[in-house]
Design an enzyme around this catalytic site. Structure first.
Site, short mmCIF file in Angstrom:
data_model
loop_
_atom_site.label_atom_id
_atom_site.label_comp_id
_atom_site.label_asym_id
_atom_site.label_seq_id
_atom_site.Cartn_x
_atom_site.Cartn_y
_atom_site.Cartn_z
N LYS A 1 1.42 10.70 -7.58
CA LYS A 1 -0.05 10.59 -7.64
C LYS A 1 -0.69 11.88 -8.12
O LYS A 1 -1.70 11.85 -8.83
CB LYS A 1 -0.63 10.18 -6.27
CG LYS A 1 -0.30 8.74 -5.94
CD LYS A 1 -1.15 8.17 -4.83
CE LYS A 1 -0.88 6.67 -4.73
NZ LYS A 1 -1.63 6.01 -3.70
N LYS B 1 5.14 0.58 -10.80
CA LYS B 1 4.70 -0.33 -9.73
C LYS B 1 3.35 -0.96 -10.09
O LYS B 1 2.49 -0.29 -10.65
CB LYS B 1 4.59 0.51 -8.46
CG LYS B 1 4.18 -0.20 -7.23
CD LYS B 1 4.09 0.76 -6.06
CE LYS B 1 2.74 1.42 -5.96
NZ LYS B 1 2.15 1.43 -4.63
N LYS C 1 -3.31 -1.08 -7.58
CA LYS C 1 -4.73 -1.42 -7.73
C LYS C 1 -5.48 -0.35 -8.53
O LYS C 1 -6.52 -0.64 -9.10
CB LYS C 1 -5.44 -1.68 -6.41
CG LYS C 1 -5.02 -0.91 -5.22
CD LYS C 1 -5.89 -1.33 -4.04
CE LYS C 1 -5.08 -1.55 -2.79
NZ LYS C 1 -4.34 -0.36 -2.34
N1 AQP Z 1 3.53 -3.26 -6.36
C1 AQP Z 1 3.80 -3.46 -5.09
N2 AQP Z 1 4.85 -4.23 -4.72
C2 AQP Z 1 5.12 -4.44 -3.40
N3 AQP Z 1 4.40 -3.93 -2.40
C3 AQP Z 1 3.35 -3.16 -2.73
N4 AQP Z 1 2.44 -2.51 -1.99
C4 AQP Z 1 1.55 -1.88 -2.81
N5 AQP Z 1 1.87 -2.10 -4.09
C5 AQP Z 1 2.99 -2.88 -4.07
C6 AQP Z 1 2.42 -2.51 -0.55
O1 AQP Z 1 1.10 -2.80 -0.12
C7 AQP Z 1 0.84 -2.07 1.08
C8 AQP Z 1 -0.45 -1.34 0.95
O2 AQP Z 1 -0.39 -0.35 -0.06
P1 AQP Z 1 -1.63 0.62 -0.22
O3 AQP Z 1 -2.71 -0.06 -0.91
O4 AQP Z 1 -2.00 1.20 1.07
O5 AQP Z 1 -1.06 1.80 -1.04
P2 AQP Z 1 -0.21 1.83 -2.34
O6 AQP Z 1 1.20 1.49 -1.99
O7 AQP Z 1 -0.46 3.16 -2.93
O8 AQP Z 1 -0.83 0.63 -3.21
P3 AQP Z 1 -1.51 0.71 -4.59
O9 AQP Z 1 -1.93 -0.66 -4.97
O10 AQP Z 1 -0.62 1.43 -5.54
O11 AQP Z 1 -2.81 1.55 -4.27
P4 AQP Z 1 -3.39 2.77 -5.04
O12 AQP Z 1 -3.43 2.33 -6.48
O13 AQP Z 1 -4.74 3.03 -4.48
O14 AQP Z 1 -2.45 3.91 -4.81
C9 AQP Z 1 2.03 -1.14 1.33
O15 AQP Z 1 2.87 -1.75 2.29
C10 AQP Z 1 2.70 -1.10 0.00
O16 AQP Z 1 4.08 -0.88 0.13
#
Ligand code: AQP
Length: 338
Positions: free
Chosen positions: A118, A201, A204
């Site tokens: 990040k 991955k 969002k």
């Molecule tokens: N691509 C993914 N595949 C499977 N699981 C996922 N999770 C997130 N993306 C995937 C799971 O969703 C939960 C919440 O994640 P989060 O929103 O708290 O943080 P993150 O993992 O950083 O998700 P994002 O979408 O990538 O958010 P941003 O873009 O804001 O950093 C977790 O259990 C995660 O494993």
């Protein structure tokens, strides 16, 4: 190993840092619902304090928090069966987060790959909170003495750190106070990949909306994104081994398997030999049939934000019945005068 004297309790959270994606749904929320239905005590959280480790427009943060709550409920999380909260309404998360910032070692934190991903080349300019994030995440879990944490694959390292923090606290103070939490990383889609790049991955916060399926996307948008998803020119194999070195193909098959609740081999027994031109419309139809009822229900819930706020306020009262005594005991163990 879960320490035996702790009652099984599930905690997990999602950041309201954007709209919910199919990755969040398949990697996390679907499992949240199953664990709720298995009769375990479950606490699910919109982790707004984590979201602000990167800039959030205040109006967007409020909207995303309510929309995320609507997404949880529309996916099957019942506020009657689970405690549903936003993190900032339960102050003990941040209070224990500070304690764990003093337990975690710099060297442990510097190994966290999500921070490196990040922060990228910008590490001197990101917030201190982004670096400390995993200590707060450990507090989110351990302030409930949670024993099980359902997450996607990307959170595995943070959960190992949570176990290290609990072990060090228990060791330093000569207690057996915090449980050694079990990660629950299960299913065909624990790591849903970007539709534009099978090595990244689905996220969002990816600048490309075409890289992800949002839980609020309509049927036409879902079909279009799947039609345009990056693939390779070969036909689908008949066995999972044939997906090795084909990340985009593997991703679409994994999504199909997770949505249809079949194994990858069972899916390939049906669709092996097909070209993507034939497979993608089937995947789109399946995705629309599974996601539309959820997005429709989210829209209905979002029409009454006051009701969502009432649910979160009630959740915070229930949560603090658990968290306040655990924080008080933590301070007592540490010698803080009460
Ligand atoms: N691509 C993914 N595949 C499977 N699981 C996922 N999770 C997130 N993306 C995937 C799971 O969703 C939960 C919440 O994640 P989060 O929103 O708290 O943080 P993150 O993992 O950083 O998700 P994002 O979408 O990538 O958010 P941003 O873009 O804001 O950093 C977790 O259990 C995660 O494993």
């Amino acid at each position: 190993m879960t320490t035996p004297q702790f009652t099984p309790r599930v905690f997990s959270g999602i950041q309201p840092s954007g709209g919910l994606t199919l990755g969040n749904y398949l990697g996390a929320i679907k499992r949240f619902v199953q664990m709720q239905e298995e009769g375990m005590e479950t606490v699910y959280c919109m982790v707004d304090l984590h979201a602000v480790t990167v800039w959030q427009d205040p109006a967007d943060l409020a909207k995303n928090t309510r929309e995320l709550a609507a997404g949880f409920i529309a996916s099957g999380i019942s506020p009657e069966k689970s405690i549903l909260i936003n993190q900032s309404q339960v102050p003990e998360h941040a209070q224990l987060g500070w304690v764990f910032s003093c337990v975690a070692r710099m060297g442990w934190m510097q190994r966290m790959t999500q921070f490196k991903d990040k922060a990228g080349k910008n590490a001197q300019n990101v917030s201190l909170g982004l670096f400390g994030y995993p200590a707060l995440m450990a507090a989110d879990i351990l302030i409930y003495h949670a024993t099980h944490v359902p997450v996607g694959e990307d959170q595995k390292q943070h959960l190992e750190l949570t176990r290290d923090i609990a072990t060090k606290f228990n060791h330093d103070y000569g207690v057996d106070f915090f449980p050694i939490t079990e990660p629950v990383i299960e299913g065909a889609a624990t790591r849903v990949m970007s539709l534009r790049d099978g090595s990244k991955k689905m996220s969002k916060s990816d600048p490309s909306d075409a890289s992800r399926i949002n839980m609020t996307d309509g049927a036409d948008t879902i079909a279009k994104k799947i039609r345009k998803a990056k693939t390779d020119p070969d036909a689908l194999p008949s066995e999972a081994a044939g997906l090795q070195d084909r990340p985009e193909a593997r991703n679409l098959v994994n999504i199909y398997a997770a949505l249809s609740e079949q194994s990858v081999d069972a899916v390939l027994a049906d669709v092996g030999g097909q070209q993507f031109g034939a497979f993608k419309p089937q995947l789109a139809e399946l995705a629309v049939s599974k996601l539309s009822p959820i997005s429709n229900e989210m829209a209905r819930l979002m029409a009454d934000p006051g009701e969502i706020d009432r649910i979160l306020a009630k959740g915070a009262v229930q949560a603090r019945e658990i968290t306040a005594p655990i924080l008080a005991k933590t301070y007592e163990i540490m010698g803080m005068v009460r």
